[in-house]
Structures are given as C-alpha cells and as structure tokens.
Scaffold this motif. Structure first.
Motif, PDB file in Angstrom:
ATOM      1  N   VAL A   6       0.836  -1.210   0.000  1.00 13.38           N
ATOM      2  CA  VAL A   6       0.000   0.000   0.000  1.00 13.38           C
ATOM      3  C   VAL A   6       0.864   1.251   0.000  1.00 13.38           C
ATOM      4  CG1 VAL A   6      -1.964  -1.079   1.167  1.00 13.38           C
ATOM      5  CG2 VAL A   6      -0.119  -0.047   2.520  1.00 13.38           C
ATOM      6  N   ASP A   7       0.278   2.377  -0.307  1.00 10.79           N
ATOM      7  CA  ASP A   7       0.977   3.652  -0.178  1.00 10.79           C
ATOM      8  C   ASP A   7       1.230   3.938   1.303  1.00 10.79           C
ATOM      9  OD1 ASP A   7       0.492   3.703  -2.834  1.00 10.79           O
ATOM     10  OD2 ASP A   7      -0.601   5.592  -2.880  1.00 10.79           O
ATOM     11  N   GLY A   8       2.416   4.491   1.591  1.00 13.15           N
ATOM     12  CA  GLY A   8       2.703   4.780   2.989  1.00 13.15           C
ATOM     13  C   GLY A   8       3.992   5.554   3.169  1.00 13.15           C
ATOM     14  N   VAL A   9       4.463   5.599   4.441  1.00 18.09           N
ATOM     15  CA  VAL A   9       5.677   6.328   4.811  1.00 18.09           C
ATOM     16  C   VAL A   9       6.609   5.375   5.554  1.00 18.09           C
ATOM     17  CG1 VAL A   9       6.616   8.222   6.177  1.00 18.09           C
ATOM     18  CG2 VAL A   9       4.458   8.520   4.962  1.00 18.09           C
ATOM     19  N   SER A  19      -4.588   2.206  -7.617  1.00 18.62           N
ATOM     20  CA  SER A  19      -6.050   2.201  -7.729  1.00 18.62           C
ATOM     21  C   SER A  19      -6.533   3.413  -8.509  1.00 18.62           C
ATOM     22  CB  SER A  19      -6.681   2.183  -6.334  1.00 18.62           C
ATOM     23  OG  SER A  19      -6.298   1.037  -5.621  1.00 18.62           O
ATOM     24  N   GLN A  20      -5.893   4.550  -8.283  1.00 19.57           N
ATOM     25  CA  GLN A  20      -6.264   5.754  -9.029  1.00 19.57           C
ATOM     26  C   GLN A  20      -5.958   5.591 -10.510  1.00 19.57           C
ATOM     27  OE1 GLN A  20      -4.719   9.381  -7.165  1.00 19.57           O
ATOM     28  NE2 GLN A  20      -4.713   8.326  -5.200  1.00 19.57           N
ATOM     29  N   HIS A  73       9.988  -0.867   7.400  1.00 12.51           N
ATOM     30  CA  HIS A  73       8.639  -0.828   7.960  1.00 12.51           C
ATOM     31  C   HIS A  73       7.938   0.389   7.367  1.00 12.51           C
ATOM     32  CE1 HIS A  73       9.648  -3.309  11.852  1.00 12.51           C
ATOM     33  NE2 HIS A  73       9.767  -4.007  10.733  1.00 12.51           N
ATOM     34  N   VAL A  74       6.742   0.159   6.870  1.00 10.93           N
ATOM     35  CA  VAL A  74       5.989   1.231   6.214  1.00 10.93           C
ATOM     36  C   VAL A  74       4.673   1.440   6.947  1.00 10.93           C
ATOM     37  CG1 VAL A  74       4.814   1.944   4.100  1.00 10.93           C
ATOM     38  CG2 VAL A  74       6.989   0.715   3.958  1.00 10.93           C
ATOM     39  N   GLN A  75       4.401   2.680   7.327  1.00  7.76           N
ATOM     40  CA  GLN A  75       3.105   3.007   7.940  1.00  7.76           C
ATOM     41  C   GLN A  75       2.119   3.355   6.834  1.00  7.76           C
ATOM     42  OE1 GLN A  75       2.864   6.503  10.528  1.00  7.76           O
ATOM     43  NE2 GLN A  75       1.511   5.343  11.888  1.00  7.76           N
ATOM     44  N   ALA A  76       1.024   2.609   6.765  1.00  2.04           N
ATOM     45  CA  ALA A  76       0.048   2.784   5.687  1.00  2.04           C
ATOM     46  C   ALA A  76      -0.654   4.136   5.799  1.00  2.04           C
ATOM     47  CB  ALA A  76      -0.983   1.659   5.721  1.00  2.04           C
ATOM     48  N   THR A  77      -0.652   4.871   4.690  1.00  4.50           N
ATOM     49  CA  THR A  77      -1.375   6.161   4.639  1.00  4.50           C
ATOM     50  C   THR A  77      -2.616   6.074   3.750  1.00  4.50           C
ATOM     51  OG1 THR A  77       0.034   6.874   2.796  1.00  4.50           O
ATOM     52  CG2 THR A  77       0.723   7.510   5.018  1.00  4.50           C
ATOM     53  N   HIS A  78      -2.726   4.972   3.009  1.00  3.67           N
ATOM     54  CA  HIS A  78      -3.904   4.743   2.173  1.00  3.67           C
ATOM     55  C   HIS A  78      -4.289   3.270   2.242  1.00  3.67           C
ATOM     56  CE1 HIS A  78      -2.113   8.390   0.427  1.00  3.67           C
ATOM     57  NE2 HIS A  78      -3.328   8.704   0.006  1.00  3.67           N
ATOM     58  N   THR A  79      -5.548   2.991   2.103  1.00  3.17           N
ATOM     59  CA  THR A  79      -5.992   1.599   2.038  1.00  3.17           C
ATOM     60  C   THR A  79      -5.836   1.090   0.603  1.00  3.17           C
ATOM     61  OG1 THR A  79      -8.267   2.278   1.593  1.00  3.17           O
ATOM     62  CG2 THR A  79      -7.647   1.953   3.898  1.00  3.17           C
ATOM     63  N   SER A  80      -6.056  -0.204   0.399  1.00  2.79           N
ATOM     64  CA  SER A  80      -5.833  -0.806  -0.921  1.00  2.79           C
ATOM     65  C   SER A  80      -6.725  -0.199  -1.999  1.00  2.79           C
ATOM     66  CB  SER A  80      -6.078  -2.317  -0.856  1.00  2.79           C
ATOM     67  OG  SER A  80      -7.424  -2.584  -0.480  1.00  2.79           O
ATOM     68  N   GLY A  81      -7.892   0.299  -1.605  1.00  4.82           N
ATOM     69  CA  GLY A  81      -8.801   0.871  -2.602  1.00  4.82           C
ATOM     70  C   GLY A  81      -8.501   2.317  -2.929  1.00  4.82           C
TER      71      GLY A  81
END
Length: 825
Positions: free
Chosen positions: A272-275, A328-329, A315-323
C-alpha cells in the motif's frame, strides 16, 4: 448519479451514435458516453427524474440490449462472442467453397458432376446453390436481424447494407428459380437457360462470409484491449505482512488499515501507499513514475503501493488503504478514459445513412413507374426494380474499408507496427500533437556508463577497483557498471569485507586498502574531500546524469557517470515528426534536470516530475483545445494517458498493461516506427477513399440504366446479370486497389542503420533441448546491442551487434547460463 452499462448489438459508429441520441433525449440525463470499442455506455443522470429501468428500456427501444456492468459476465460474454464468431466463420467457409465451385467452376472449365450439367438438370443446378446459400444466411442471420431492425428504427448502418446486399442477390436468384420452373413447364428452354445464368447466390454468400471475417478480427482486438484493467488489478499484492503487538502477521490486502505498520522485505512488492518509519532501501518505481533508476528511500520518505523493494528491509506506515492507492487511481483513470473515448464516425457508415434508403426508393419508384406509366409487364417492371438493387448491392462498399484496413494492418505487422483497429488508423492520420514518455520510449530505459573520470589514478585501475566493488552488488547501477567494465576486457578481483550501505553505496577492502563507492552523502560521512570534483559533479547533475563517487583510503579517486541515454534513432524521429507539422511534448515522471537536458538536446517542450494522474490531465488539456493527440509510452504509469489519448502507442519493451491500453504497439521499440505508422495511416485512409469511389462508380453509371431511364429513347436496359457483373467488377477494383498497400515503404533510414550491424557466429556446447535454447537466447538478448538467434541443431548462436560488444562479455553471459562457448566465427 453515474453508472456504467454493458451494451449488446453495436456493430459500427452509426449504432453508438443512435444509442447516444436515444439516451440524451431522456429527461434527467446530464451526460452520456457510448463506447463502441468496449461495448459499454456511461450515463450520468438525475436519479430523481430517471432510473435504470428507463435507461435500459430506451436502449432496447433503439434496437439494442443493455444491462448494468458486470465485469465477470462481460468478460465471459466477450470470450463467448469471439469463439462464436470463429465457429460461424469456419462454417460459412465450409458452405461457401462448394457454392463458389458449383456456380463459377463451369466458367473456368472445372469439371462438375453430370447431375449438375446439361439442360435437363437446370433445376438441380439452381436448387443445389440455393441449399448451399441458405445455411450461410442462417449462420449469419444476425446481420439481417440487426440490419433490418436498424432500418425500422430509421438508423441504417453497415449491417443494413450487408443485409440489403445479400438479400437483393438471394431474392433475385430465388425469383430466377421460379421463372426457370415456369419456362420449363411451358417448354421454353431458352428462357429457362437465360434465368439459370442469372443466379447470384454466390454473391450473397460472399458478402456475408467476408464481412464475418472482418468482424471476427475486430472482436479479437477488442478482447485484448479490455484485458488491460484486469492486469492492472493483478499488480497489487493480495496479502500484506503487518505488525500486531510486535509480531508479524500475514493478512489480506483488504484488511490493511490506515496507520498499520507493514513489513516489506527485500524483493517484495510494497502492498500500500505509505511512509517509511524504519530502515533504508532502494525502490524500483519505474512502473509508476517511469524512472529507470531505483530511488534511495529512508525514514519519513513516501513509498507507492505495487512498487518493488530492491534491496532493503523496511517498515511502512500505511497512509492509504488498498482501494485508495496510487495504482487504484491509475486503474480508475484507465476505466474512465476507456469509457469516455468518443467513437469515430466511419465514412462508409455516414454514406450508408442516405445510400440505402435512396436505393430502396429508386427501386420502388422504378417498379411503380413502369407498372403505371410505362405500360410494361409485371415481369419487366420487377426485372428493372431488382436490377437497381443488384447493381446497388453494397458488396464493394462493405469491402472498401476492411480490405484496405486488412492489407494496411498486415503491412504494418511486417514493419513491426501492430494496429488494433481501423479507427486507430483513421485518427492517426488526423493527429496534430504527439506526447512522448521519456524512459524506455525516447531513451533505452536501462542505466549505462557514459563517462569515466579518473583522478590521480589510471583509468584502467579505476575500472578494476569499480568492478571489484560493484560485482558484489545486485543493484541495477552496479550491474550497468560491471557490464561496461567487462566490455572493456578489464579483469577485476573479488573484494574483501564487502559491506552494502543502504541508500548510500558500497564499502570493501582489497590489498589492505579501504574502498568506497556511492553517492555524495557516503563520501561526506567518511570525510572524503570532494572539492576537486565539486564543479564537475554539479555540471553532471545539471545535465541530468548520475555521478557515482569512488574513494580509496579516504581520498577521491574518480567518478563513473551513469545515465539513461537516448536511443540511436530518437533524434532523427523527432526531426521527422517536426517536419510533419506535429507539436511535440515530453511528459515524464523523471527528475527535472534529466528531462530538461534531453529536451534541450532535442529542442522540444518538456514537462518533468509528472505523476500518472497529471499525464492523463495534460492529454485532456490538449484535447480540450480541439487537438487530436498521440501518446507514446511504455510503462504502467502511461496507461491512463494511452487510454485517454486519441491514439495510444506503446513499445513492446514496456509492460503488458501499456501494450493492452494502447491502440498501436511498436515491436521494434523505435520512435521511427511512430513516423512509419503515421505515413501508413495516411496511405490507408487515402486508399479507403479511393475504394469508396470505385464502390459507387458503377452505381452512379448503372442505376439510371438499370431503372430504364434511357429505355424509351435509346433502348438501353441493364440486365440484372450485367448489373451483377458490374457489381463484381467494382469489388475487383476495390480489392486490387487495396492490395497496392503491400508495396508501402517507410521513408525512415533504419535500413542504413541495420546495414551497419555486425554479425557473428558463436559455437556453443552443452545445449540439449528447447529449454537450453531459450536460456541461451535470453542470456544473449539481455546484453545491450545484441540480437541473438540460437540454432539448437547446429549448436551455435547467430548474433547481430548494433554496437561493439566484447567477445568476453558474450562468453560470460552464456557461461553464466550454464553452457560452454567454443569460439566465434
């Protein structure tokens, strides 16, 4: 509310235009887009005034079928449709071949069974043709159902022309059979024989079968195009590893929530997108940004879902869900661009809107006139009316476009230009702007060593040190440097105490010396004085190149410059596109310095650091100015722009997603083929217009004669047999004219480039089967500038080298694959 519907029954742009008109007339409709390519329709409407049932009913009233989109059902229907068309086509040919032999064989001196010859067997001869034609008409009954239904709805289309043409030939032939029976019953053998020569069943069968061939090829193209979105969805990992109370837990990608800590190991895709909240790494973002070189990432840097973690643990902290990820965009943009692309109005469809009713009106008027004013017999009036229909048979009109397209696309395939449909060629000839992706399209898409700067050391010694360090790394830049050093026939040793410093570079020991290789940050952390190379490094960065620093025992010893270089033919292709009057733009996700350096070299407009959403937006901006736009790309990030553009052109060096999203695919990964494709499109469209002229030439001359206009004054009357001959002759002209496209020659100078290629034969031992052959071919073709064809039978490989590649490099590639090189010829 905006909803998408599957539409069944469309066959040409006249169909989509009729549905568009029917829906727009409904109260509450805000906007509607009917897509002939995907057989779909997007309707935006006020749900307080309109509902789904009313929209579906309006489509059905227009003569088609509609239902709310169901991707799985649509995919299955599409698969079944292609298979059904294939079966129908094969069956049609099964009956057409004997029909043609029986009807035309005696004219060519071919032997026929005695049952079908001589006067006493005239009825057997005629009825045999009838019973061979009826299955063809039944197999292709859809043309009659759709064609006459469209006529009833006052919207004639190509199906109407097909139905009218085959019906005219079949009905007159059946009429001739009745007259044969009548004359035989009255002992008039001459009259019966005359009608026997006026059977045109083979014309009816040919019209239906040839058009079915074109429809089958079109369906296959549509099926491939709609697979793009499905492949995009498959890029995202289905599971993710998250931290729960300090323990790793594998969960479904749908269960990842914003704020979850996702664990991503080396070689895995980022879910997923994240930091990044822990660790350092290099990430291959080429599928999203188009950047060919992996990007170093550390704490607090953002990462994009579906990109590849090359060589670190993070380690990545998710900033967006899979959708809601970037991917997805992109998928949403591809779907939107696909559904909103306007269908192209075919010239033949436009003509058919007035041609069919005019011909029918002339035929009816001819019959009435001769019955009421001419004082002629019913037989005479009917003969004239049917002669009008026969000579107006749109066989040539039906062939005018598909024959030119078939020959033109076949020629394109020979040149390595795969064109998916006729409308792509039509639009290509009208385009005024072209938008180019950089990485893999204008450039080679792979990092290459372009310059070496030794400092207080011999160049060969610098390369030996570099080879020793980089050979222990799997980083793409390291591989590029090792490949370059091997091509220079320079040997290097294994490094000791090798250490990979994430996001910085490499460290190792050799002969009691400590060596460093990496970026500026690595050098500064180890107190390496860079003052002597500061200006040089700045100039390299300004020109868009990536300098890699090398130090020995804390002292700088040189720079090796790596960059993604232009393809050999890019500059020439750009100049040719300019000469055609096209406005040229380069959109890239790459950094601004690299992009501007290339833009300055080619003298074109550049927009850099563009996200995928923005690429698609730039295409829309150009289209909003009334320009028809070509987009050329090769990456997943280009897919929305390729779908949005009037014409999307993809390189086969890119992803399947780009190729499926595109309208045209270039097998040779060469921008010169864009020039060739445009030239070919102009040649094909010109050919189609010429074909349409021949399709109507005999009609313009023959219809007045067939109607008997000159009969009272000059005694001229067109027998239906001669009308059919004229019709057939127009078809011969159309096909012959289309075949001229086989002699189309590209104006580019690739031939000269290909003549410069060096050829070598490599003798190889150890290959035992086709798998071995494939392994060796893959190893050799993976080297820049090498095109290899392996001959398993003779245990050798035939090589074409577009640049100077050392035999040592070729040998190492084969030996690494597990085989033995015995020499070169």
């Amino acid at each position: 509310m905006k909803e998408k519907y599957d539409v069944i029954g469309m066959s040409c742009s006249a169909c989509s235009a009729h549905i568009d008109k029917a829906i727009r007339h409904l109260d509450g409709v805000v906007d509607v887009n009917v897509n002939l390519l995907s057989n779909s329709m997007v309707v935006e409407y006020d749900e307080n005034q309109l509902n789904q049932a009313s929209i579906i009913q309006a489509v059905e009233n227009a003569g088609y079928k509609a239902a709310l989109e169901n991707n799985s059902v649509t995919s299955k229907q599409q698969e079944e449709s292609v298979d059904h068309k294939k079966r129908s086509l094969i069956l049609s040919f099964v009956f057409l071949i004997p029909l043609f032999y029986i009807s035309m064989g005696h004219m060519m001196g071919a032997p026929l069974p005695s049952l079908l010859t001589d006067h006493e067997n005239m009825m057997v001869f005629a009825l045999t043709q009838l019973f061979l034609t009826l299955p063809i008409m039944y197999i292709n009954r859809g043309y009659f159902q759709r064609g006459f239904q469209a006529l009833l709805h006052k919207s004639p289309n190509m199906d109407t022309l097909i139905a009218m043409g085959s019906s005219a030939a079949a009905i007159y032939s059946i009429y001739a059979i009745f007259m044969m029976g009548y004359d035989l019953g009255h002992g008039d053998m001459v009259g019966a024989h005359q009608y026997m020569m006026q059977l045109y069943f083979e014309s009816a069968g040919m019209i239906l079968t040839l058009i079915s061939l074109g429809k089958y090829l079109e369906s296959r193209s549509k099926k491939k195009t709609t697979q793009a979105i499905e492949k995009l969805m498959n890029l995202m990992p289905s599971v993710a590893t998250i931290l729960v109370d300090g323990q790793e837990k594998v969960v479904d990608i749908q269960d990842v929530k914003i704020g979850d800590i996702v664990v991503v190991k080396s070689g895995q895709s980022i879910p997923v997108d994240g930091v990044i909240v822990k660790g350092q790494t290099s990430i291959d973002e080429s599928m999203i940004t188009g950047e060919s070189l992996p990007v170093d990432k550390g704490l607090h840097d953002q990462v994009i879902g579906a990109t590849m973690n090359v060589d670190g643990y993070i380690h990545v902290q998710a900033t967006h869900t899979s959708g809601d990820t970037t991917l997805s965009q992109i998928i949403a943009l591809v779907e939107d661009a696909s559904s909103s692309k306007a269908p192209i109005a075919k010239l033949a469809d436009q003509i058919s809107g007035i041609f069919v009713p005019i011909v029918m009106s002339i035929s009816l008027l001819t019959f009435i006139t001769w019955m009421t004013l001419g004082g002629q017999t019913f037989h005479f009036a009917l003969t004239c009316a049917i002669a009008v229909l026969v000579i107006s048979c749109p066989c040539a009109l039906g062939l005018a476009t598909p024959t030119a397209i078939m020959v033109g696309t076949g020629k394109g395939a020979q040149l390595g230009i795969l064109i998916k449909s006729a409308e792509n060629l039509e639009l290509l000839s009208k385009a005024k702007s072209i938008v180019l992706d950089k990485t893999g399209t204008m450039t080679k898409g792979k990092p290459q060593v372009t310059e070496v700067y030794p400092i207080d050391i011999d160049k060969t010694d610098l390369l030996k040190i570099a080879g020793s360090l980089e050979s222990a790394s799997q980083h793409p830049i390291a591989k590029a440097i090792v490949s370059y050093i091997q091509s220079q026939n320079i040997d290097f040793q294994t490094i000791e105490n090798f250490e990979m410093l994430q996001g910085k570079g490499l460290k190792g020991k050799q002969n009691e010396h400590i060596f460093l290789s990496g970026n500026q940050r690595l050098m500064e952390e180890n107190q390496v004085d860079l003052s002597d190379v500061h200006q040089l490094a700045s100039e390299l960065a300004m020109s868009g190149k990536t300098p890699l620093y090398y130090a020995r025992d804390g002292m700088i010893i040189g720079l090796i410059v790596v960059s993604d270089v232009l393809k050999e033919t890019t500059k020439e292709a750009i100049q040719q596109l300019k000469h055609k009057g096209l406005s040229i733009y380069m959109l890239t996700g790459d950094n601004a310095l690299t992009a501007k350096a290339i833009g300055k070299q080619l003298d074109i407009e550049v927009i850099a650091e563009v996200l995928p959403q923005d690429k698609e937006k730039h295409i829309r901006d150009l289209q909003s100015k009334g320009e028809r736009v070509i987009m050329v790309g090769d990456g997943i990030n280009d897919a929305p722009a390729l779908m949005r553009a009037d014409i999307g052109i993809a390189m086969t060096s890119g992803t399947d997603i780009a190729m499926d999203s595109a309208d045209i695919v270039l097998m040779k990964n060469d921008l010169q083929d864009v020039v060739n494709a445009i030239d070919l499109s102009h040649a094909v469209i010109k050919n189609i217009k010429e074909n349409l002229f021949w399709a109507f030439f005999y009609n313009v001359i023959g219809i007045p004669i067939a109607a008997g206009v000159f009969y009272p004054f000059l005694g001229w009357l067109l027998d239906p047999m001669f009308g059919a001959a004229a019709m057939s002759l127009s078809s011969v002209f159309v096909v012959s004219n289309a075949l001229r496209l086989r002699f189309f020659k590209p104006k580019t100078k690739r031939e000269k480039t290909e003549e410069k290629m060096m050829k070598k034969k490599m003798n190889i031992e150890g290959m035992m089967c086709a798998h071995c052959q494939a392994h060796v071919e893959k190893a050799l073709n993976g080297i820049d500038g090498v095109k290899a064809e392996v001959d398993l039978k003779n245990n050798c490989a035939y090589l074409e080298l577009s640049q100077d590649v050392a035999e040592a490099t070729l040998t190492k590639a084969v030996e690494d694959a597990g085989y033995t090189v015995k020499g070169f010829e």
